[in-house]
Design an enzyme around this catalytic site. Sequence first.
Site: not given
Ligand SMILES: Cc1ncc(COP(=O)(O)O)c(C=O)c1O
Length: 392
Positions: A73, A155, A329
């Site tokens: 993130t 994702n 999320c």
């Molecule tokens: C495509 C994608 N980007 C960003 C993130 C965020 O990563 P983090 O959980 O390390 O903040 C995720 C988490 O699921 C993700 O799947």
Amino acid sequence: MTDYIYLDSAASTPVADEVIAEMLPYMKQQYGNPSSLHRFGRETTRAIQLARKRVAEMIGASPREITFTSGGTEADNLALKGAAMHVRSRAPEKNRVITSSIEHDAVIEPCKDLEGMGFAVTYMPVTSEGLVRQSDLKNALSKDVALVSIMYANNEIGTIQPIKELAEIGHQAGALFHSDAVQAAGKVPINVKDLGVDMMSMSSHKINGPKGVGALYIRAGLELTPIIHGGGQESELRSGTENVPGIVGFGKACELASKRIGQYQAYVSGLRDYLIETVSKEIPHSRLNGSRTDRIPNNSHFTFFGVNGEDLIIKLDENGVAASTGSACSVKKQKPSHVLKAMGFSYEEITGSLRLSLGMQNTKEEIDRTVGVLSIVVKELRELSPFKSKYA
Ligand SMILES: Cc1ncc(COP(=O)(O)O)c(C=O)c1O
């Protein structure tokens, strides 16, 4: 929980034993602050350097091109805001960002923030398989574009984008190119030089590393505006005392991922294909979503018609299987998936969706058990559905 089947590796993964073993000394004996000049500081600095080298090696970068962050993130936020703000500070006419409509919220939300700062943001459409069309990017580009950001792999549905081609198109129009590779890095071979991206985000906990740590690849020579200000760590780009155990663990996870990538791809995609095949054979009125071919090894995503995906997750959990409807999320926000909406899915197709994502710890026997449970619970839920007769 030995009998419990974990099929949510796209949300997070178990931390590898080798990773924990390398992290432990940096919580117990080597607790120094890397900014300190004494031996404790020197030792943690050395550990961070080794981790930086390991992360860089996984993606064909040089260690100085890796900036550690608190996760995917933050890496996305730094790329989007750091690049857009820096470019506009040098060239005020560059006031636009292009992204896709299926990005993770870690990209979408900073884009909204940029809109609040006066940037225009274009959210490109995708095909019904979730692919960005190169022609759409060509048409969307003009001289006012500071940055293009397209995710490497989605994702929810696992679709892999043609990043090399898209980056080339972006560069031809004079824009920088960023890719969120959180779901892909360590699972498919990536060489940033070959891809031609300017920035790329990664996260540790998707590849058997600890949570709360990630990195942004920033091509040598590219300047960004910092978004976190303080003591000037990470070459003045990301202030804050480094998460030494986390960084050490991430480095080890990248080293392991680099070593086992061939084995990972073969084993996990083999299991995934077996799962897809068995589901389509055993469960009527089910459909695989996303691309059959351009897909990361560990992702499967289905629609079970006449069923509510959230009810399905609860039933699966009661029967010992951990699954997801998509983005971990946004589940708690209870909003329909923006990814599936952008792919043109109907309300029914979105409601009945389920993601089963795999890892090295899963077995064929677990897949058989999962499909067995899934057949039963899908049938039970359809019995309760107002569309019972349609899917009997
Ligand atoms: C495509 C994608 N980007 C960003 C993130 C965020 O990563 P983090 O959980 O390390 O903040 C995720 C988490 O699921 C993700 O799947």
